[in-house]
Design an enzyme around this catalytic site. Structure first.
Site, PDB file in Angstrom:
ATOM      1  N   PRO A  13       0.841  -1.202   0.000  1.00 46.58           N
ATOM      2  CA  PRO A  13       0.000   0.000   0.000  1.00 46.58           C
ATOM      3  C   PRO A  13       0.872   1.247   0.000  1.00 46.58           C
ATOM      4  O   PRO A  13       1.736   1.399   0.865  1.00 46.58           O
ATOM      5  CB  PRO A  13      -0.810  -0.128   1.296  1.00 46.58           C
ATOM      6  CG  PRO A  13      -0.011  -1.028   2.168  1.00 46.58           C
ATOM      7  CD  PRO A  13       0.736  -1.942   1.269  1.00 46.58           C
ATOM      8  N   MET A  14       0.652   2.141  -0.963  1.00 49.62           N
ATOM      9  CA  MET A  14       1.450   3.359  -1.070  1.00 49.62           C
ATOM     10  C   MET A  14       0.524   4.530  -1.345  1.00 49.62           C
ATOM     11  O   MET A  14      -0.214   4.533  -2.336  1.00 49.62           O
ATOM     12  CB  MET A  14       2.506   3.229  -2.174  1.00 49.62           C
ATOM     13  CG  MET A  14       3.564   2.182  -1.901  1.00 49.62           C
ATOM     14  SD  MET A  14       4.783   2.027  -3.246  1.00 49.62           S
ATOM     15  CE  MET A  14       3.778   1.228  -4.511  1.00 49.62           C
ATOM     16  N   LEU A  15       0.587   5.527  -0.479  1.00 48.10           N
ATOM     17  CA  LEU A  15      -0.295   6.682  -0.577  1.00 48.10           C
ATOM     18  C   LEU A  15      -0.132   7.385  -1.916  1.00 48.10           C
ATOM     19  O   LEU A  15       0.978   7.678  -2.347  1.00 48.10           O
ATOM     20  CB  LEU A  15       0.005   7.653   0.566  1.00 48.10           C
ATOM     21  CG  LEU A  15      -0.895   8.891   0.662  1.00 48.10           C
ATOM     22  CD1 LEU A  15      -2.330   8.474   0.964  1.00 48.10           C
ATOM     23  CD2 LEU A  15      -0.386   9.835   1.748  1.00 48.10           C
ATOM     24  N   GLN A  65      -6.607  -1.890   3.204  1.00 49.60           N
ATOM     25  CA  GLN A  65      -5.817  -1.541   4.382  1.00 49.60           C
ATOM     26  C   GLN A  65      -6.478  -0.392   5.133  1.00 49.60           C
ATOM     27  O   GLN A  65      -6.751   0.661   4.559  1.00 49.60           O
ATOM     28  CB  GLN A  65      -4.384  -1.136   4.028  1.00 49.60           C
ATOM     29  CG  GLN A  65      -3.567  -0.946   5.314  1.00 49.60           C
ATOM     30  CD  GLN A  65      -2.142  -0.494   5.099  1.00 49.60           C
ATOM     31  OE1 GLN A  65      -1.889   0.633   4.712  1.00 49.60           O
ATOM     32  NE2 GLN A  65      -1.201  -1.389   5.375  1.00 49.60           N
ATOM     33  N   CYS A  95       2.914   2.590   9.669  1.00 49.08           N
ATOM     34  CA  CYS A  95       3.146   3.874   9.009  1.00 49.08           C
ATOM     35  C   CYS A  95       3.649   4.908  10.012  1.00 49.08           C
ATOM     36  O   CYS A  95       3.019   5.116  11.053  1.00 49.08           O
ATOM     37  CB  CYS A  95       1.872   4.366   8.343  1.00 49.08           C
ATOM     38  SG  CYS A  95       2.067   5.942   7.483  1.00 49.08           S
ATOM     39  N   LYS A 134      -0.046  -5.254   9.075  1.00 54.27           N
ATOM     40  CA  LYS A 134       1.258  -4.851   8.529  1.00 54.27           C
ATOM     41  C   LYS A 134       1.947  -3.977   9.566  1.00 54.27           C
ATOM     42  O   LYS A 134       1.374  -3.000  10.052  1.00 54.27           O
ATOM     43  CB  LYS A 134       1.102  -4.079   7.219  1.00 54.27           C
ATOM     44  CG  LYS A 134       2.441  -3.745   6.553  1.00 54.27           C
ATOM     45  CD  LYS A 134       2.229  -3.085   5.191  1.00 54.27           C
ATOM     46  CE  LYS A 134       3.569  -2.911   4.472  1.00 54.27           C
ATOM     47  NZ  LYS A 134       4.422  -1.886   5.098  1.00 54.27           N
ATOM     48  N   GLY A 228       6.943  -2.727  -3.257  1.00 57.30           N
ATOM     49  CA  GLY A 228       6.232  -1.473  -3.472  1.00 57.30           C
ATOM     50  C   GLY A 228       6.822  -0.624  -4.571  1.00 57.30           C
ATOM     51  O   GLY A 228       6.452  -0.725  -5.734  1.00 57.30           O
TER      52      GLY A 228
END
Length: 331
Positions: A13-15, A65, A95, A134, A228
């Site tokens: 997951p990447m913003l 997520q 995060c 995660k 990622g």
């Protein structure tokens, strides 16, 4: 042991990167890997006015997520996620951004393992799909193996279905979120040790894994690998994933251009609904990075794909700079 073959390789997951448009492209390239959404906060889902949970049916398997620390809110959102059709719910406990620190979730939750367990139990009670976590190896001064071992043990006992561990510490004091991505030293061996200590827990590894060769090496020690930025910067590497990671040889290997063109019906549908080309085409900028004339491709895209009325003709013109010769995926 619960096994999820699809998580042998997953998209991190990447913003602002792993939105539904990029996930659609990834699914064109690999039919098997697990795709994660960007982190979505419980507040956005419960109180926000937009639809933060839309995804394409073609994306399955796809994991939602969640970011949050209130077990009741997480349970509600997990239930909504299951109703919307997600295959898995994942809780972000790693995060380090200022935003999550201010909200007391993400990596901050590593300081409160009992709270994380309450959150996992609440979500497990609400949904029938897997609930995973995660996280990182530790946070600030909580950096010894005994701590992460205890943390994982509590989550296992709480019924978590699997964990992905970014093989770095998170430093909330004195290090920016960007620095947290790269500066804390990697410790893959500590993740391997966790797998040895918890053989019945489905465990994936994350952190600076940039090639499928690297992924295969990690899979000798853990159940899954999460990648990622390497994927985002060179999505075409995924053309080899189904064969090399999942032992499923595709009936036909697609070229880079064919992969982009396979997205055209999706793009045209999006444009017909009032969407802008740039929302999708920005995710194609890495597709030709290792090809001759890739700079010309990117330059043409940068100059034209944001214009009002831009359509697939922009992509066709940009791709005309790229020779048609096929190049292996991981180059």
């Amino acid at each position: 042991m619960t096994t999820y073959n699809y998580s042998r390789l997953s998209l991190a997951p990447m913003l602002d990167l792993t939105d539904r448009h990029f996930r659609y492209l990834c699914r064109i390239l690999s039919k098997n890997m697990l795709l994660y959404t960007e982190m979505v906060t419980t507040g956005a889902i419960i109180y926000g006015k937009g639809d933060y949970l839309s995804f394409n049916e073609e994306e399955h398997p796809v994991s939602l997520q969640l970011g949050g620390a209130n077990h009741e809110h997480l349970a509600i959102c997990a239930g909504i996620g299951e109703e919307r059709g997600y295959d898995e719910i994942n809780l972000n406990v790693g995060c380090p951004s200022d935003r999550v620190q201010n909200g007391s979730f993400g990596a901050v939750l590593m300081r409160s393992p009992d709270l994380v367990c309450d959150c996992v139990k609440a979500m497990k009670d609400r949904v029938s799909i897997p609930v995973t976590v995660k996280t990182r190896l530790g946070v600030d001064e909580l950096d010894d193996y005994d701590y992460i071992h205890s943390f994982v043990a509590k989550l296992r006992d709480a019924g978590v279905d699997g964990m992905t561990i970014h093989a770095r510490m998170a430093f909330l004091k004195g290090m920016s979120p960007r620095e947290n991505r790269d500066k804390p030293p990697l410790n893959y061996d500590r993740v391997y040790q966790l797998k040895r200590d918890f053989p019945d827990l489905h465990l994936s590894i994350n952190g600076n894994i940039s090639t499928l060769d690297d992924a295969l090496k990690h899979l000798e020690y853990v159940d899954g690998v999460m990648m990622g930025r390497a994927i985002y910067q060179n999505p075409y590497m995924l053309m080899d994933v189904d064969e090399r990671i999942f032992n499923q040889k595709p009936s036909r290997r697609m070229s880079r251009k064919e992969c982009v063109r396979a997205c055209y019906p999706y793009i045209e549908n999006y444009l017909s609904q009032g969407g802008a080309l740039k929302h999708i085409s920005r995710h194609f900028l890495g597709m030709f990075n290792t090809c001759p004339n890739s700079r010309q491709f990117r330059q043409y895209m940068a100059q034209n794909h944001y214009r009002e009325g831009a359509d697939i003709s922009v992509l066709e013109k940009a791709m005309s700079f790229i020779p048609d010769e096929e190049i292996s995926a991981e180059q």
